[in-house]
Design a protein around this motif. Structure first.
Motif, short mmCIF file in Angstrom:
data_model
loop_
_atom_site.label_atom_id
_atom_site.label_comp_id
_atom_site.label_asym_id
_atom_site.label_seq_id
_atom_site.Cartn_x
_atom_site.Cartn_y
_atom_site.Cartn_z
N LEU A 39 -7.61 -19.10 -1.94
CA LEU A 39 -7.35 -18.25 -0.79
C LEU A 39 -6.01 -17.52 -0.88
CD1 LEU A 39 -8.64 -20.47 2.15
CD2 LEU A 39 -9.80 -18.62 0.95
N VAL A 42 -6.11 -13.77 -1.57
CA VAL A 42 -6.69 -12.81 -0.61
C VAL A 42 -5.61 -11.93 0.04
CG1 VAL A 42 -8.04 -12.57 1.51
CG2 VAL A 42 -8.70 -14.27 -0.22
N SER A 45 -4.29 -9.07 -2.14
CA SER A 45 -5.15 -7.91 -2.39
C SER A 45 -4.90 -6.78 -1.39
CB SER A 45 -6.62 -8.33 -2.34
OG SER A 45 -6.98 -8.70 -1.03
N TYR A 64 -8.20 -1.59 -3.17
CA TYR A 64 -9.66 -1.54 -3.04
C TYR A 64 -10.16 -0.13 -3.37
CZ TYR A 64 -9.61 -6.15 -0.87
OH TYR A 64 -9.44 -7.49 -0.64
N ALA A 248 -6.53 -8.61 -7.81
CA ALA A 248 -6.60 -9.43 -6.60
C ALA A 248 -7.66 -8.90 -5.63
CB ALA A 248 -5.24 -9.47 -5.92
N THR A 252 -10.94 -10.98 -4.48
CA THR A 252 -11.30 -11.20 -3.07
C THR A 252 -12.76 -10.84 -2.82
OG1 THR A 252 -9.02 -10.69 -2.43
CG2 THR A 252 -10.70 -10.59 -0.71
N ILE A 255 -14.83 -13.57 -4.20
CA ILE A 255 -14.77 -14.78 -3.37
C ILE A 255 -15.79 -14.68 -2.23
CG2 ILE A 255 -13.37 -16.01 -1.68
CD1 ILE A 255 -10.95 -15.43 -3.51
N PHE A 256 -15.81 -13.54 -1.55
CA PHE A 256 -16.77 -13.37 -0.45
C PHE A 256 -18.20 -13.31 -0.98
CE2 PHE A 256 -12.90 -11.97 1.74
CZ PHE A 256 -13.04 -12.68 2.93
#
Length: 278
Positions: A39, A42, A45, A64, A248, A252, A255-256
């Motif tokens: 975590l 996150v 990012s 992003y 990063a 993230t 991860i989701f």
């Protein structure tokens, strides 16, 4: 407050109550030890700086945006979403057939065959990568999509074999005999009787196979060429050359994505338990 604190039976001693809180405290520390390193990436990012560091000077979605504007990342994502579904489909078919065949057959050395089938789960991935590279180079499959899909399918098939075999452990073969005795063909019996029973294990194994292929980097480094670079390989190259916060941002997203896969697995497990009650 009454509903938050645990209740104890009157006969429980003070040491039993202390052990209760100690055990749960250890569980909480173990959970934090496992999840915090994941975590912590996150918030980084969303940083607007060019370095991965705390404290975060400001927040932005620029990394992003850079992911979706970069040709290298977009091509790597396309390769991952080509290789992973194809490898998952192949691993699911082969793993299911192997599990069903081993469940029906009784012969000497069955345990050895099962151990060989699931050996990619325990053999070091570097060893698998070297072996696959040498073999595929001899037959012309190195640096091809076909070779990469076959290598990933070999890594994912053991998960399907394991989960489908576990589902078949309590399977009532009288259902198959009844279907055949009523005139149904073996293929129709498989799709109408066996497949619905093993569906939870099959889907769970397929999800594990997909996650294995989507996350695989070691074998990919050996087998894939520059044009078959996947997301994990692109992340590995990015970390080696320059640690960018774009990594990063991608981490993230993954991860989701993994949380969605685990949620699906838990939903299937709950559905299977609910069906077993009836």
């Amino acid at each position: 407050m009454k509903h938050i604190l645990p209740t104890f039976a009157p006969y429980q001693s003070l040491s039993e109550r202390a052990w209760f809180f100690t055990l749960r405290g250890l569980n909480l520390l173990t959970l934090l030890f496992l999840i915090l390193p994941i975590l912590v990436i996150v918030p980084l990012s969303f940083a607007d700086s060019t370095f991965l560091s705390y404290p975060i000077p400001g927040f932005s979605l620029r990394w992003y945006q850079s992911l979706f504007e970069s040709d290298d990342w977009v091509r790597a994502a396309q390769n991952s979403f080509i290789v992973a579904p194809a490898a998952t489909l192949l691993a699911t078919v082969l793993g299911t057939l192997a599990a069903v065949g081993l469940n029906k057959a009784e012969f000497r050395g069955k345990a050895v065959v099962m151990a060989v089938l699931i050996s990619p789960m325990v053999v070091p991935v570097v060893v698998v990568g070297v072996g696959v590279y040498i073999f595929f180079a001899q037959i012309g499959l190195s640096e091809t999509y076909t070779g990469l899909i076959l290598a990933h399918a070999a890594l994912g098939a053991p998960f399907v074999v394991t989960t489908v075999s576990a589902t078949l452990a309590g399977f009532n073969h009288n259902l198959v005999r009844a279907s055949l005795s009523l005139g149904a063909s073996p293929l129709r019996t498989f799709f109408r009787i066996t497949l619905p029973v093993i569906a939870p294990g099959l889907i769970s194994g397929a999800l594990f196979a997909f996650g294995t292929s989507f996350d695989e980097v070691v074998v990919t480094l050996f087998v894939a060429g520059p044009s078959q670079s996947t997301l994990p390989r692109q992340m590995f190259a990015g970390i080696r050359e320059n640690i960018s916060p774009a990594i990063a941002a991608l981490a993230t997203i993954l991860i989701f994505f993994s949380i969605c896969l685990l949620g699906t697995l838990e939903w299937l497990r709950g559905r299977n338990k609910a069906a077993a009650k009836y």
